[in-house]
Design an enzyme around this catalytic site. Structure first.
Site, PDB file in Angstrom:
ATOM      1  N   GLY A   9      -8.638   1.187   7.930  1.00  0.00           N
ATOM      2  CA  GLY A   9      -8.226   1.382   6.532  1.00  0.00           C
ATOM      3  C   GLY A   9      -9.204   0.705   5.582  1.00  0.00           C
ATOM      4  N   GLY A  12      -9.553   1.518   1.523  1.00  0.00           N
ATOM      5  CA  GLY A  12      -8.502   1.214   0.547  1.00  0.00           C
ATOM      6  C   GLY A  12      -8.885   0.048  -0.353  1.00  0.00           C
ATOM      7  CE1 TYR A 143       3.739  -0.859   1.812  1.00  0.00           C
ATOM      8  CE2 TYR A 143       4.805  -2.060   0.027  1.00  0.00           C
ATOM      9  CZ  TYR A 143       3.743  -1.898   0.886  1.00  0.00           C
ATOM     10  OH  TYR A 143       2.678  -2.768   0.827  1.00  0.00           O
ATOM     11  CE  LYS A 147       3.149  -2.927   4.732  1.00  0.00           C
ATOM     12  NZ  LYS A 147       2.004  -3.032   5.649  1.00  0.00           N
TER      13      LYS A 147
END
Ligand code: AKB
Length: 313
Positions: A9, A12, A143, A147
């Site tokens: 990633g 990002g 989300y 998490k």
């Protein structure tokens, strides 16, 4: 033995800054950047880069076998606002992505893994001010739910399989190198771009919505510090609270106006307000201070000055 690092990633908001910092510390060739996105030569010229989907276990296996990482930073995730639009996709990427990376780390004897959590793990009945490390956690966004579940799996993989996962709960992050994508705290980056373009900004959160935030340099320092800290210092194996600065849009706008007289803000509230309302307004990070020496450097004024200077360059 020299460290070999893989960032998953890397394109990002955090990945962009983290890659630059790790490459300056460990050398370009020792940090492999990977992302699902195709990167153009402006990125691939900076050091090794590979297109990679973290959900593709075979591709992960190939990359890990070839590069033999000693440390992995797994940043690929869907943030709060986008995940609310695509809940199932958000859950799949955030959870399945995490499992495939943790399993690849175990299979390839990776020494350490960093996995980011978020202030989104807290919810409406969490104490809002100075939110403690240990308290009620009842996230109501997909989300935040992913998490919080992820944090439990960090702890589980450490205790059950010995995987040395390190994690911090990021607040809203503010940096100039890359734009955030799909978060509720994104306004605090967008406002600087619009201030420099138009000297005005229309905010999607209410003027008095105070949220925990942090300048990117502090976040990168915290990320690297916790990942490199001696294992015995890391006493919390789920994820650490860390705090930078807390402010609301009006306070941020006033701080920008001091540097750019005439700057104005108005408000057009959207669906992200509901997400922001469920999060803390400030965070207590005593455990991170005492366990691994966490200390942020940027206050609101320093951050505003730095953002405006860097972006206008
Ligand atoms: C978001 O707004 O979704 C993120 C976060 C606080 O984790 N910036």
């Amino acid at each position: 033995m020299a460290e070999k690092i893989i960032i998953l990633g890397s394109e990002g908001q955090v990945g962009t800054d983290l890659a630059a910092k790790l490459r300056s510390e460990y050398g370009d060739s020792n940090v492999l950047c990977t992302d699902i996105k195709h990167a153009d030569s402006s990125k691939t010229d900076l050091g090794p880069y590979q297109e990679l989907n973290v959900m593709d276990r075979n591709a992960l296996k190939d990359v890990f076998s070839k590069h033999k990482p000693t440390m992995v930073y797994h940043l690929a995730a869907m943030l709060s606002a986008t995940a609310e639009q695509f809940p199932r996709k958000g859950w799949d990427l955030n959870m399945e992505g995490m499992f495939s990376v943790f399993d690849a780390c175990l299979d390839h004897d990776v020494k350490r893994v960093f996995w980011p959590s978020s202030i989104a793990v807290f919810g409406p009945t969490t104490p809002k001010e100075n939110t403690p490390q240990h308290c009620v956690m009842d996230p109501n966004t997909i989300y935040g739910i992913s998490k919080l579940a992820g944090e439990r799996f960090c702890d589980y993989y450490f205790n059950r399989y010995g995987l040395d996962v390190r994690s911090i709960r990021y607040p809203g992050l503010i940096g100039w190198k890359a734009l955030p994508g799909g978060g509720t705290t994104d306004y605090a980056v967008d406002i600087f771009h619009k201030a420099l373009q138009d000297n005005k900004y229309t905010c999607f959160l209410k003027s008095d919505t105070s949220l925990p935030m942090m300048y990117m340099d502090d976040a990168i320092k915290g990320t690297i510090d916790i990942t490199e800290a001696p294992a015995e210092e890391i006493k919390i194996r789920s994820s650490y609270n860390i705090s930078g600065v807390s402010f609301d849009p009006e306070t941020l706008a006033n701080a920008i106006e001091k540097e750019m007289p005439g700057f104005t803000i108005d408000y057009d509230i959207d669906h992200r307000q509901k997400i922001a309302d469920s999060w803390p307004s400030s965070i207590n990070d005593d455990e991170a201070h005492s366990d691994w020496n966490w200390k942020p450097e940027f206050d609101l004024e320093a951050m505003v000055k730095e953002m405006l200077t860097r972006l206008s360059q």
